[in-house]
Structures are given as C-alpha cells and as structure tokens.
Design an enzyme around this catalytic site. Structure first.
Site, short mmCIF file in Angstrom:
data_model
loop_
_atom_site.label_atom_id
_atom_site.label_comp_id
_atom_site.label_asym_id
_atom_site.label_seq_id
_atom_site.Cartn_x
_atom_site.Cartn_y
_atom_site.Cartn_z
N THR A 1 0.80 -1.22 0.00
CA THR A 1 0.00 0.00 0.00
C THR A 1 0.84 1.27 0.00
OG1 THR A 1 -0.09 0.25 2.42
CG2 THR A 1 -1.71 -1.23 1.40
N LYS A 2 2.16 1.15 0.08
CA LYS A 2 3.00 2.33 0.32
C LYS A 2 3.20 3.17 -0.94
CE LYS A 2 3.52 1.54 4.70
NZ LYS A 2 2.80 0.27 4.88
#
Length: 506
Positions: free
Chosen positions: A303-304
C-alpha cells in the site's frame, strides 16, 4: 446461484474492526488483511445512526429512502420455522448507494441478495482505500530479471540500494524484506537490550514489536492532536537514565518536529530511529524523511507510496551500522552468495564465516527490480497524492465537525493516507461501506493491545483522537470522478448527521 450479503452494521447494531484493504489476496478479491483492529468495546459503540437520505440515481426523480432504517426481526423466526420471511414495505423506486452498484438487488430483512455477475460488478466499481500504480516498466523489469535466471539477492538489489541512498541523501542503504526487519536490525545496532525505547502509540504494531524483538522496553508517548505525530513534550517527560533510543514515526507522511527531537536526543545521548514507512518522498526543511536520524527505516509494502510487493530499506551515515546490518540480514554470514559467485568474480570461493546469529531478512532481485521501476514514477505519484489531498481539504473546509489532519509549514508531506477527524467515525465508516467506498482506521493505539499491557500508560490525546479518525481513499490512480464520489458521500453523511444531532437536541 444467488449469494447473500449481510449489510449495514447500523441495522444489526454491531461494529467490527476492519482489516486494511489492499490490492490483491487469494481469498477475497481486492482485500488483504494487514493491520488488525480490536473489536470496538461497548463503551465505544457509536450512537444511533443518522438516517441518511439518498437520492435515487436511477432516473426516478426526487424519490428518496433512508439508510439505517428499521429491520423486521420477525423474519429470523420465519426462516427457522421454514416459512417465507415477511418483507418490509418499501419504496421500490428508490435505491441506496450499494443498490446502485449491484443493479438494484432484492432486499429482504436486512439482507441483499444478488447474482455473481452483479457481485463482480460491485467489486470492480468499489473504490479501494489504497492501490499500487504499475505499468509496462514494472512488467519489463520483472521479466528481464526472470530471464536473467538470477532472482535472489544480486545485481538488481545492489543497484536499488545505490540509487535509493542517493535519492534519500544517506551514505548507505541496505535492502531488506520489510520495514519491520529494518526496525529490528536498527534497534539491535542501537544496543537497546534491557533499555527503554521511546515510541509513539499511533503506529503500526510491528514498530513496537521490533523493540521487544531487540530486547528493549517500549515506553509509549502521547501524540499531537492535529497530526498524530509523537509529542516532543511527552517525550521529554519520559526520558530516564535507562532510555537508549527513540523511534519517530512520520504519521501519514507528515514530518515530525525533527529539530526539537534531534536537540532533545543529542542532549540525552539517544539514538534516533526514523520510522519513515509512510514517508518515502516527504521532507523536513529540505531534508528527506529518513535521512536525519541515526537510522532511517522505509517500507515498500503493497500500500505504500512505492512498492516492491513486500520490502524495506535501512539507511544510515554510519558505516559500522551498515556493515553489521548487511551481515545480520543473511543469517550472520560474512560473505553473501552473490559476492562469492557473481559473473565477473576473478577468484570464486565457497568459504564463509558466521560471526553472530542473524535472520533471513534479505530482499531479492525480483523485488529490487520492481523497486527500481517504482522509483522512476515516485515523484510524479507523490505529486498526484498531494493534488488529491488538496482537493479533499478544499471540499471539506466548509463542513462543521469534519477536519483533515493538519499539515506543517516546515515540511512537505508524502501524503501516504488521507485522514478525517469526526465524532461519529463508526457512522461514516458504515455509510462509506454502503456506498461502495473503502475506509479504515490507522491505528488502534499500541498501548491498548493485550500484548503490551506490561507497558501500558494513560495517553489522553491518543485515547481520545483514535476514536475520531478514519482513513479515506488516496492513491495516484484515484480519478477526480472517483474522488468526487468519496467527497459527495462524506458530505451527504456530514449534513445528515448534523440534522440528526439537531433533531435529537431539540
């Protein structure tokens, strides 16, 4: 075949902790559990939900219905006794947000029933909380690495480390398989065993677990109410003769007050470990997040801001730390495989030594190749994140009772997540879910988890503010139209909730 989907925690009177929504997972399309939240206790149950009026989107004029209305509980007995459940009279010309997504499925006693085709459409139309940005460059990088037949740690990993250290402005970068590994090894190098480590309670649980893995004792500090970053004043109050280090989490990509933190750490001889898992591409007074402390730790989880699927990086200006981390990441082995058997190696050899116990924390070349391709788009992606964040701020500026987390003039945020503040967080969570929009809570305060009870303390700001925060969708590929859906859903809820409170008050 028809499937049943239980909807609306408002209707059932229950609330649930939700796992973080991520790009893919084998069991459920579009969801992957990442950060567990505890069930909300009875003391924290939301008040009675607002009855949100939702205009029909199917061309039926001004027809409206309410979300959160009564459910016919007698239907439960009917099903058990074999009788057909009694339907609740309703206006069939109106549809809620999920009905629009699912093609107006049949509703019966709080249950939506719909076909597999409509379910697939709903999943595709759902706005996710996070979503990685990939293209042909990432595909080519992976294929080229596969074609090389060297997919373990090797040339791509070394190239990634060199490029990342230059980007951050640190002398050394050591690639790892997670930010948790970076924190663990960074704490080992900081020699925290038997010592205290100051840390924020508003962080992902692995940050605190890393302290225990390294043999340290976590000391939880409170946070600033408007940024959720660690409170420097509370840090200063909690320093003791046994304090050895401090972990600084740049929450959501917004920098902590680094000058004050570095001055305090220097005064007491503390190592500063920057948890920049959210901060890749952010800065503080022109310096990259992660580059200012003794050690910086980055996450490339799915998700980064940039991702290698799973992965992390430790950066430092201390050569001795970099050398030790390189050894510890590969079982304590003094000479890794690539260095002994690379193609242009003049004199090859199989012999190596093991000087201390280590771990299997290495990154591989497949992940590194993906990371190199992601670096090419990182700045553009972060700029898009900032544009989307600005749109949220403008859209919610005139709404009483809903605020975005603050930004500081001394920093440029990487805008990892978009967090709203409001009193009826559970109500908004349920409303967005009904509208086909993902949201989540980041984070449940670490000091309230059962595993950390021996270190629990009273943190009034964190204990108040975590109940008022909700992360809403933010990622570079989020279109303006999709963001408008999120904005409209939040505004509809906010106005309905305000009307509900006014009606209750008088």
């Amino acid at each position: 075949m028809r499937l049943a989907h239980r909807v609306c925690a408002w209707q059932s009177g229950r609330t649930f902790g939700r796992a973080e929504h991520q790009p893919t997972h084998g069991g459920h399309v579009g969801r992957q559990p990442a950060e567990p939240l505890l069930p909300v206790s009875k003391a924290l149950q939301p008040r009675a939900p607002a009855r949100v009026a939702v205009a029909d989107g199917g061309g039926n004029g001004a027809a409206q219905r309410t979300v959160g209305g009564p459910v016919d509980r007698s239907a439960r007995h009917s099903r058990r006794s074999g009788q057909s459940p009694r339907r609740i009279p309703r206006d069939h010309s109106a549809h809620d947000c999920r009905s629009q997504l699912l093609g107006a499925p049949r509703r019966c006693c709080g249950t939506l029933t719909f076909s597999k085709t409509n379910l697939r459409s709903a999943v595709e139309d759902r706005i996710r909380l996070f979503r990685p940005t990939f293209g042909d460059a990432e595909k080519k990088a992976l294929c080229d690495t596969i074609d090389s037949r060297w997919v373990g740690r090797g040339p791509q990993t070394i190239k990634f480390e060199e490029r990342f250290s230059k980007y951050i402005g640190s002398s050394y970068a050591v690639s790892l398989n997670s930010a948790t590994a970076a924190l663990h090894l960074g704490l080992l190098c900081s020699e925290v065993e038997g010592q205290e480590v100051l840390t924020s309670t508003m962080t992902f649980v692995s940050s605190t677990e890393a302290i225990l893995l390294a043999g340290g004792r976590p000391v939880f500090c409170d946070v600033e109410p408007d940024t959720l970053n660690i409170s420097v004043d509370d840090m200063a109050r909690k320093i003791t003769p046994t304090t050895r280090a401090v972990i600084i989490t740049h929450y959501g990509g917004q920098s902590c007050d680094m000058n004050s933190i570095l001055e305090l750490a220097a005064e007491h001889g503390l190592s500063v470990i920057e948890d920049a898992a959210h901060g890749c591409g952010g800065s503080y007074q022109g310096r990259a997040l992660g580059s200012m402390g003794t050690i910086g730790c980055f996450s490339f989880q799915a998700t980064k801001n940039m991702t290698t699927g799973e992965g992390g990086m430790l950066v430092t200006d201390d050569e001795s730390i970099a050398k030790r981390v390189r050894k510890l990441r590969w079982c304590g082995i003094t000479s890794p495989t690539w260095e002994r058997f690379k193609v242009d190696q003049v004199q090859r050899g199989w012999m190596y030594d093991v000087e201390e116990v280590g771990w299997k924390y290495e990154m591989n070349d497949l992940a590194a190749a993906l990371g190199l391709a992601q670096m090419d788009r990182l700045e553009d992606c972060n700029q898009r994140r900032r544009e989307l964040m600005d749109r949220y701020r403008r859209a919610f500026a005139d709404i009483d009772g809903i605020d975005m987390l603050a930004s500081r003039d001394y920093a440029i945020s990487s805008c990892y997540n978009a967090v709203v503040h409001l009193d009826n967080r559970e109500g908004l969570f349920t409303h967005l879910d009904t509208c086909g929009i993902d949201s989540n809570v980041h984070f449940y305060p670490n000091h309230l988890f059962r595993i950390f009870r021996p270190y629990t303390t009273h943190l009034p700001v964190a204990e108040r503010e975590w109940q008022r925060i909700l992360s809403i969708p933010l990622y570079p590929d989020l279109t303006d139209g999709e963001q408008d859906r999120v904005i409209d859903a939040v505004r509809v809820f906010a106005h309905a909730d305000t009307d509900h409170q006014s009606a209750v008050a008088g």
